[in-house]
Design a protein around this motif. Structure first.
Motif, mmCIF file in Angstrom:
data_model
loop_
_atom_site.group_PDB
_atom_site.id
_atom_site.type_symbol
_atom_site.label_atom_id
_atom_site.label_comp_id
_atom_site.label_asym_id
_atom_site.label_seq_id
_atom_site.Cartn_x
_atom_site.Cartn_y
_atom_site.Cartn_z
ATOM 1 N N LEU A 263 54.653 32.694 33.633
ATOM 2 C CA LEU A 263 54.511 31.318 34.123
ATOM 3 C C LEU A 263 53.667 31.250 35.392
ATOM 4 O O LEU A 263 52.797 30.391 35.533
ATOM 5 C CB LEU A 263 55.893 30.706 34.378
ATOM 6 N N GLU A 264 53.941 32.147 36.330
ATOM 7 C CA GLU A 264 53.161 32.115 37.573
ATOM 8 C C GLU A 264 51.716 32.542 37.296
ATOM 9 O O GLU A 264 50.779 32.033 37.915
ATOM 10 C CB GLU A 264 53.812 32.992 38.643
ATOM 11 N N GLY A 265 51.531 33.453 36.327
ATOM 12 C CA GLY A 265 50.165 33.826 35.931
ATOM 13 C C GLY A 265 49.405 32.636 35.370
ATOM 14 O O GLY A 265 48.262 32.361 35.748
ATOM 15 N N GLY B 201 52.767 25.795 35.981
ATOM 16 C CA GLY B 201 53.841 26.733 36.250
ATOM 17 C C GLY B 201 54.434 26.474 37.603
ATOM 18 O O GLY B 201 54.701 25.338 37.962
ATOM 19 N N SER B 202 54.604 27.543 38.410
ATOM 20 C CA SER B 202 55.256 27.395 39.702
ATOM 21 C C SER B 202 54.315 27.786 40.803
ATOM 22 O O SER B 202 54.716 28.166 41.841
ATOM 23 C CB SER B 202 56.494 28.250 39.754
ATOM 24 N N GLU C 207 48.053 30.911 46.728
ATOM 25 C CA GLU C 207 49.292 31.595 47.133
ATOM 26 C C GLU C 207 50.043 32.210 45.952
ATOM 27 O O GLU C 207 50.826 33.140 46.141
ATOM 28 C CB GLU C 207 50.183 30.615 47.899
ATOM 29 N N GLU C 208 49.816 31.679 44.760
ATOM 30 C CA GLU C 208 50.507 32.237 43.597
ATOM 31 C C GLU C 208 49.968 33.622 43.221
ATOM 32 O O GLU C 208 50.637 34.382 42.528
ATOM 33 C CB GLU C 208 50.407 31.298 42.402
ATOM 34 N N VAL C 209 48.754 33.949 43.656
ATOM 35 C CA VAL C 209 48.184 35.264 43.322
ATOM 36 C C VAL C 209 49.136 36.375 43.780
ATOM 37 O O VAL C 209 49.403 37.327 43.037
ATOM 38 C CB VAL C 209 46.788 35.450 43.957
ATOM 39 N N ALA C 210 49.672 36.230 44.974
ATOM 40 C CA ALA C 210 50.578 37.261 45.505
ATOM 41 C C ALA C 210 51.857 37.351 44.679
ATOM 42 O O ALA C 210 52.432 38.435 44.521
ATOM 43 C CB ALA C 210 50.911 36.967 46.967
ATOM 44 N N HIS C 211 52.310 36.227 44.150
ATOM 45 C CA HIS C 211 53.533 36.244 43.336
ATOM 46 C C HIS C 211 53.287 36.977 42.016
ATOM 47 O O HIS C 211 54.130 37.735 41.535
ATOM 48 C CB HIS C 211 54.003 34.813 43.039
ATOM 49 N N VAL C 212 52.114 36.725 41.437
ATOM 50 C CA VAL C 212 51.776 37.387 40.172
ATOM 51 C C VAL C 212 51.593 38.890 40.407
ATOM 52 O O VAL C 212 52.054 39.721 39.617
ATOM 53 C CB VAL C 212 50.505 36.760 39.548
HETATM 54 FE FE LIG Z 1 55.220 31.280 42.555
#
Ligand SMILES: [Fe+2]
Ligand SMILES: [Fe+2]
Length: 284
Positions: free
Chosen positions: A174-176, A283-284, A207-212
């Motif tokens: 989802l984050e991807g 996604g998130s 910022e989602e890059v770091a989560h993925v």
């Molecule tokens: Fe995220």
């Protein structure tokens, strides 16, 4: 809030610390203000051997629906109300992401401390993202609770039996996909003149890059590789890769997130054999 638990021999394998207490409170809170507040800045974990499984409690302001969402076209965003509805949906995606990080923290206590602390760090980001969306929602003349919410992520994510499955579905999946969704919605918002809406998409996408990357690294830690077939096998049924990619794959951002090119080529080429759930629009 967490009650002391004892095993069959009367021992207490469970000495919750403030982060465990926060995580359970966050999932179970009925307070919207609590859901808006970040976790405590603590880096020590309590002692926890028993997994805790739980479901989120919804504040009274939120009406939960099971109705499947209709897809959105750019032109619809010219309507301020429709745009607010989309922003509200993204706010709710962030809320579910934050809650799910807290859930996974409690559900998989056997995971390394570094991983579990990372989940809390990501929850902090998701709560901050909620704030960005809520501010924009207010700028559009609306508030949290003006539209019903569908707890779709929860319905699927809590069927993950292992931390690897959770990382595969939520972090890499989802984050991807959100790396692509944020770019698309950013250009849509910009195209209709909503600069602030576009800036928020840009920021969250970055910022989602770091989560993925976090999820991809830990997936590799557990499985020894970032292998597409293994990733597919870890997705909780009936989730398919179709739901976990945008229309045009962001190779640049996904490679920054340490997804190898062969993995991405297979993700892009993957085709469904049968009908699946409709994809969420972000996604998130
Ligand atoms: Fe995220
Ligand atoms: Fe987020």
């Amino acid at each position: 809030m967490i009650q002391e638990q004892r095993d069959a021999k009367g021992n207490t394998p469970f000495e919750p610390g403030p982060l465990e207490d926060w995580a359970l409170s966050y999932v179970l809170s009925k307070s919207l203000d609590f859901k808006r507040s970040p976790p405590p800045s603590i880096k020590e974990l309590g002692h926890m051997e028993l997994p805790i499984d739980c479901r989120p409690v919804r504040p009274a302001e939120l009406e939960v629906t099971s109705a499947k969402p209709k897809s959105v076209k750019q032109g619809a965003l010219l309507s301020v109300k429709k745009r607010a509805e989309v922003v509200h949906k993204f706010w709710h995606h962030e809320l579910q992401a934050a809650e799910l990080m807290a859930w996974a923290f409690l559900r998989f206590p056997e995971a390394p401390d570094e991983l579990r602390l990372g989940l809390i760090r990501i929850a902090r980001d998701e709560i901050r993202h909620m704030g960005l969306y809520e501010t924009h929602l207010q700028e559009l003349g609306h508030k949290v609770g003006d539209f019903p919410v569908r707890d779709w992520f929860w319905e699927r994510a809590t069927t993950c039996e292992t931390i690897v499955s959770f990382l595969a579905f939520i972090g890499m999946g989802l984050e991807g996909a959100n790396l692509e969704h944020t770019e698309r919605f950013g250009s849509w918002f910009r195209g209709i003149g909503d600069v602030r809406g576009a800036e928020i998409q840009d920021q969250i996408g970055r910022e989602e890059v770091a989560h993925v990357r976090f999820a991809t690294r830990w997936f590799k830690y557990y499985t020894g590789d970032v292998d597409f077939e293994r990733w597919c096998n870890e997705l909780p049924p009936p989730i398919s890769p179709l739901l976990l990619r945008g229309k045009k794959l962001r190779y640049d951002l996904r490679e920054k997130a340490e997804m190898p090119k062969p993995f991405l080529e297979k993700l892009e080429a993957w085709q469904p054999e049968a009908a699946h759930d409709p994809p969420p629009c972000s996604g998130s």
